[in-house]
Motif scaffolding. Structure first.
Motif, PDB file in Angstrom:
ATOM      1  N   GLN A   1     -17.529   3.278  40.054  1.00 11.38           N
ATOM      2  CA  GLN A   1     -18.473   3.078  41.146  1.00 11.38           C
ATOM      3  C   GLN A   1     -17.839   3.469  42.473  1.00 11.38           C
ATOM      4  N   CYS A   2     -18.565   4.233  43.257  1.00 13.72           N
ATOM      5  CA  CYS A   2     -18.072   4.669  44.562  1.00 13.72           C
ATOM      6  C   CYS A   2     -17.953   3.471  45.504  1.00 13.72           C
ATOM      7  N   ASP A   3     -16.789   3.368  46.145  1.00 20.11           N
ATOM      8  CA  ASP A   3     -16.561   2.283  47.092  1.00 20.11           C
ATOM      9  C   ASP A   3     -17.446   2.393  48.325  1.00 20.11           C
ATOM     10  N   ASP A   4     -17.743   3.632  48.707  1.00 22.50           N
ATOM     11  CA  ASP A   4     -18.443   3.857  49.970  1.00 22.50           C
ATOM     12  C   ASP A   4     -19.953   3.665  49.866  1.00 22.50           C
ATOM     13  N   CYS A   5     -20.543   4.279  48.863  1.00 22.81           N
ATOM     14  CA  CYS A   5     -22.011   4.234  48.806  1.00 22.81           C
ATOM     15  C   CYS A   5     -22.526   3.464  47.602  1.00 22.81           C
ATOM     16  N   GLY A   6     -21.630   3.077  46.700  1.00 21.79           N
ATOM     17  CA  GLY A   6     -22.057   2.268  45.571  1.00 21.79           C
ATOM     18  C   GLY A   6     -22.633   3.055  44.411  1.00 21.79           C
TER      19      GLY A   6
ATOM     20  N   THR B   1     -14.521  12.782  42.628  1.00 24.68           N
ATOM     21  CA  THR B   1     -15.101  12.445  43.928  1.00 24.68           C
ATOM     22  C   THR B   1     -16.580  12.133  43.733  1.00 24.68           C
ATOM     23  N   CYS B   2     -17.110  11.367  44.679  1.00 25.62           N
ATOM     24  CA  CYS B   2     -18.510  10.975  44.611  1.00 25.62           C
ATOM     25  C   CYS B   2     -19.402  12.151  44.991  1.00 25.62           C
ATOM     26  N   TRP B   3     -20.366  12.484  44.134  1.00 27.57           N
ATOM     27  CA  TRP B   3     -21.253  13.597  44.452  1.00 27.57           C
ATOM     28  C   TRP B   3     -22.241  13.222  45.543  1.00 27.57           C
ATOM     29  N   GLN B   4     -22.410  11.948  45.730  1.00 28.53           N
ATOM     30  CA  GLN B   4     -23.384  11.470  46.712  1.00 28.53           C
ATOM     31  C   GLN B   4     -22.841  11.541  48.140  1.00 28.53           C
ATOM     32  N   CYS B   5     -21.620  11.028  48.339  1.00 32.59           N
ATOM     33  CA  CYS B   5     -21.089  10.963  49.705  1.00 32.59           C
ATOM     34  C   CYS B   5     -19.743  11.673  49.841  1.00 32.59           C
ATOM     35  N   GLY B   6     -19.180  12.156  48.731  1.00 33.35           N
ATOM     36  CA  GLY B   6     -17.944  12.929  48.813  1.00 33.35           C
ATOM     37  C   GLY B   6     -16.682  12.096  48.850  1.00 33.35           C
TER      38      GLY B   6
HETATM   39 ZN   LIG Z   1     -20.234   7.661  47.333  1.00 33.27          ZN
END
Ligand SMILES: [Zn+2]
Length: 108
Positions: free
Chosen positions: A81-86, A95-100
Motif C-alpha cells: 500500500q502506498c504511504d502517500d495516497c493509500g 513505485t506508486c502508479w497513482q502518485c509516483g
Molecule cells: Zn501513491
C-alpha cells in the motif's frame, strides 16, 4: 478470553480462525460487522479481532497466525500500500502508479 490480535482484514481474520480451529485452539472472531458491543473495545478500534478462549494457547496461536502472514505481508508476492495516497499496488511495482511515490522501505 484474551484478545490475540487484530487482523488487517476480515478475509485474513477468517483464514486465521480456520487455521486455529484446525489446530484445536478454541477461538472467536469479533467485530465482524463493526458493531462493537464489547465494552472493553474502544469505538475507534473497529476491525476483526481474534480472541482465544484460553490464554495458554496464545504462544501456539501466535506461531500459527504469524508464520504464514509475515511471509505474505513482507514477501515480494504480497500487494503493498502506498504511504502517500493509500493506493494498493501489485508486488511487481516499486513505485506508486497513482502518485509516483516510492515503495516504502522495509516492505520489499
Ligand atoms: Zn501513491
Amino acid at each position: 478470553m484474551i484478545r490475540l490480535m487484530r487482523a488487517p482484514d476480515l478475509m485474513l481474520a477468517q483464514h486465521w480462525v480456520n487455521l486455529l480451529t484446525q489446530a484445536g485452539i478454541p477461538c472467536h472472531l469479533t467485530n465482524r460487522y463493526m458493531q462493537g458491543g464489547a465494552g472493553e473495545i474502544p469505538v475507534d478500534q473497529c476491525g476483526p479481532d481474534i480472541w482465544l478462549e484460553n490464554e495458554h494457547d496464545k504462544a501456539a496461536a501466535m506461531q500459527i497466525v504469524e508464520g504464514p502472514v509475515k511471509n505474505e505481508l513482507f514477501g515480494a508476492r504480497f500487494n503493498w500500500q502506498c504511504d502517500d495516497c493509500g493506493e494498493w499496488l501489485e508486488p511487481q511495482f516499486t513505485t506508486c502508479w497513482q502518485c509516483g511515490a516510492a515503495r516504502p522501505p522495509g516492505d520489499e
